[in-house]
Design a protein around this motif. Structure first.
Motif, PDB file in Angstrom:
ATOM      1  N   ILE A 181       0.864  -1.180   0.000  1.00 15.65           N
ATOM      2  CA  ILE A 181       0.000   0.000   0.000  1.00 15.65           C
ATOM      3  C   ILE A 181       0.897   1.225   0.000  1.00 15.65           C
ATOM      4  O   ILE A 181       1.689   1.434   0.924  1.00 15.65           O
ATOM      5  CB  ILE A 181      -0.967   0.016   1.194  1.00 15.65           C
ATOM      6  N   ASP A 182       0.775   1.998  -1.076  1.00 15.51           N
ATOM      7  CA  ASP A 182       1.616   3.175  -1.301  1.00 15.51           C
ATOM      8  C   ASP A 182       0.988   4.397  -0.624  1.00 15.51           C
ATOM      9  O   ASP A 182      -0.224   4.436  -0.421  1.00 15.51           O
ATOM     10  CB  ASP A 182       1.686   3.421  -2.817  1.00 15.51           C
ATOM     11  N   ASP A 183       1.835   5.369  -0.287  1.00 16.06           N
ATOM     12  CA  ASP A 183       1.364   6.629   0.313  1.00 16.06           C
ATOM     13  C   ASP A 183       0.513   6.351   1.549  1.00 16.06           C
ATOM     14  O   ASP A 183      -0.481   7.034   1.797  1.00 16.06           O
ATOM     15  CB  ASP A 183       0.550   7.459  -0.691  1.00 16.06           C
ATOM     16  N   PHE A 184       0.903   5.330   2.309  1.00 16.27           N
ATOM     17  CA  PHE A 184       0.084   4.936   3.446  1.00 16.27           C
ATOM     18  C   PHE A 184      -0.052   6.076   4.448  1.00 16.27           C
ATOM     19  O   PHE A 184       0.924   6.730   4.798  1.00 16.27           O
ATOM     20  CB  PHE A 184       0.639   3.693   4.148  1.00 16.27           C
ATOM     21  N   ALA A 238       9.889   3.115   4.148  1.00 17.89           N
ATOM     22  CA  ALA A 238       9.709   4.569   4.240  1.00 17.89           C
ATOM     23  C   ALA A 238      10.124   5.209   2.932  1.00 17.89           C
ATOM     24  O   ALA A 238      11.123   4.830   2.333  1.00 17.89           O
ATOM     25  CB  ALA A 238      10.550   5.125   5.375  1.00 17.89           C
ATOM     26  N   GLU A 239       9.359   6.183   2.459  1.00 20.68           N
ATOM     27  CA  GLU A 239       9.755   6.884   1.244  1.00 20.68           C
ATOM     28  C   GLU A 239      10.111   8.331   1.565  1.00 20.68           C
ATOM     29  O   GLU A 239       9.714   8.869   2.590  1.00 20.68           O
ATOM     30  CB  GLU A 239       8.684   6.793   0.155  1.00 20.68           C
ATOM     31  N   GLY A 240      10.928   8.920   0.708  1.00 19.71           N
ATOM     32  CA  GLY A 240      11.268  10.332   0.878  1.00 19.71           C
ATOM     33  C   GLY A 240      12.299  10.603   1.955  1.00 19.71           C
ATOM     34  O   GLY A 240      12.292  11.670   2.563  1.00 19.71           O
TER      35      GLY A 240
HETATM   36 MG    MG Z   1       4.660   6.393  -2.486  1.00 23.13          MG
END
Ligand code: MG
Ligand code: C2E
Ligand code: MG
Ligand code: MG
Length: 294
Positions: A181-184, A238-240
């Motif tokens: 699940i992206d941008d959770f 974790a992204e970003g």
């Molecule tokens: Mg994302």
């Protein structure tokens, strides 16, 4: 209510809407031409294991090398493609390209599998009843092990039609691939649904990574997401990640993996290959380890 419907029907003749439809059609025509002309590219952003900063694989991110406008990010054309439905063939092309590329990297890679690849799937694609079949065919075509592929689906895409999408997600999971699940945290995931979704990992949106080490609230949110993931036996990515202090905080909080400008921005395949060769950041881009906290 009836009046609203009536107004909705005549809205087709609204010059604004007609202009927007025409612009969308034009954008799609241009994008279709670009795909045919070989102007679309897949960039790869390294995803690293937080325990030792080794390379786990890449997220595939589409770009448009526009002859006049230069390199365009997905924000400039994916929303139109989503509306017109062109995102379906576009997404198939990205999947195909990424699998072919990673398969080629298998020779350079120390492990016996190809580097893991994550591909974004849009809401529109998720609604296609034959999505699982299309993905299974691509895996077969490239002799690609399903467990080395993750499909990323945003929370809002899943929630658009949960019941129908859960069926599609199950069919996808049955092929053996991973689902993330992206941008959770940015959508409206009900925890009840999260429990029922056949997903294997959560990607913490960059919005929450941003204030780590600075804002207590962001640490609290990440702590909660990690705890939730543990309880549901999901991995957390974790992204970003942009700074050493964010990285240190993510480690402390027990996050499994990360990606972000701190490690590398999305890069063309030729550059990503250096990562594959080293199994981690190549010397040229390797950064000083964050100083241990006092
Ligand atoms: Mg994302
Ligand atoms: P996403 O899947 O959440 O991808 C992460 C985005 O964050 C990427 O933007 C990436 O370049 C950016 N990013 C990574 N690390 C950092 C960082 O440290 N700092 C900052 N500020 N940004 C970072 P990008 O490539 O512009 O993609 C934006 C969105 O477009 C993606 O978000 C994804 O939802 C969508 N997208 C990209 N490629 C595809 C595709 O092939 N198909 C579909 N349907 N959507 C795609
Ligand atoms: Mg993504
Ligand atoms: Mg995001």
């Amino acid at each position: 209510r009836a009046k609203d419907l009536g107004r909705g029907r005549t809205a087709v003749f609204d010059p604004d809407i007609r202009a927007r439809a025409a612009a969308r059609l034009e954008a799609t025509t241009a994008l279709r031409r670009a795909l045919g002309a070989g102007e679309l590219r897949v960039y790869y952003q390294p995803v690293v294991d937080l325990s030792d900063e080794s390379l786990l694989g890449f997220e595939a991110l589409v770009r448009w090398q526009h002859p006049e406008l230069g390199l365009l990010g997905p924000g400039a054309f994916v929303p139109e493609a989503e509306e017109s439905g062109f995102v379906v063939p576009l997404g198939e092309w990205v999947l195909d390209t990424a699998l072919e590329q990673s398969r080629r990297w298998a020779m350079t890679w120390a492990a016996s599998t190809p580097p893991h690849v994550a591909v974004n799937v849009s809401a529109r694609q998720l609604e296609e009843p034959d999505l699982a079949q299309v993905v299974a065919n691509a895996l077969t075509r490239h002799a690609f092990p399903a467990e080395a592929l993750t499909l990323e689906i945003t929370e809002s895409a899943v929630m658009r039609d949960v019941l129908r999408n859960v069926e599609n997600l199950r069919a996808l999971r049955d092929t053996g691939l991973e689902l993330s699940i992206d941008d959770f945290g940015t959508g409206y995931s009900s925890l009840v649904y999260l429990k029922r979704l056949p997903v294997t990992s959560l990607k913490i949106d960059r919005e929450f990574v941003d204030g780590l080490g600075r804002e207590a609230h962001d640490s609290a949110i990440v702590t909660a997401v990690v705890a939730l993931a543990r309880a549901l036996e999901l991995r957390v990515i974790a992204e970003g990640v942009e700074t050493p202090s964010q990285l240190a905080e993510l480690r402390r909080l027990g996050c499994d993996a990360a990606q972000g400008f701190f490690f590398s921005p999305p890069i063309p395949a030729e550059e990503a290959e250096q990562w594959v060769r080293c199994g981690r950041a190549p010397q040229a881009v390797r950064r000083a380890q964050p100083a241990p906290e006092a």
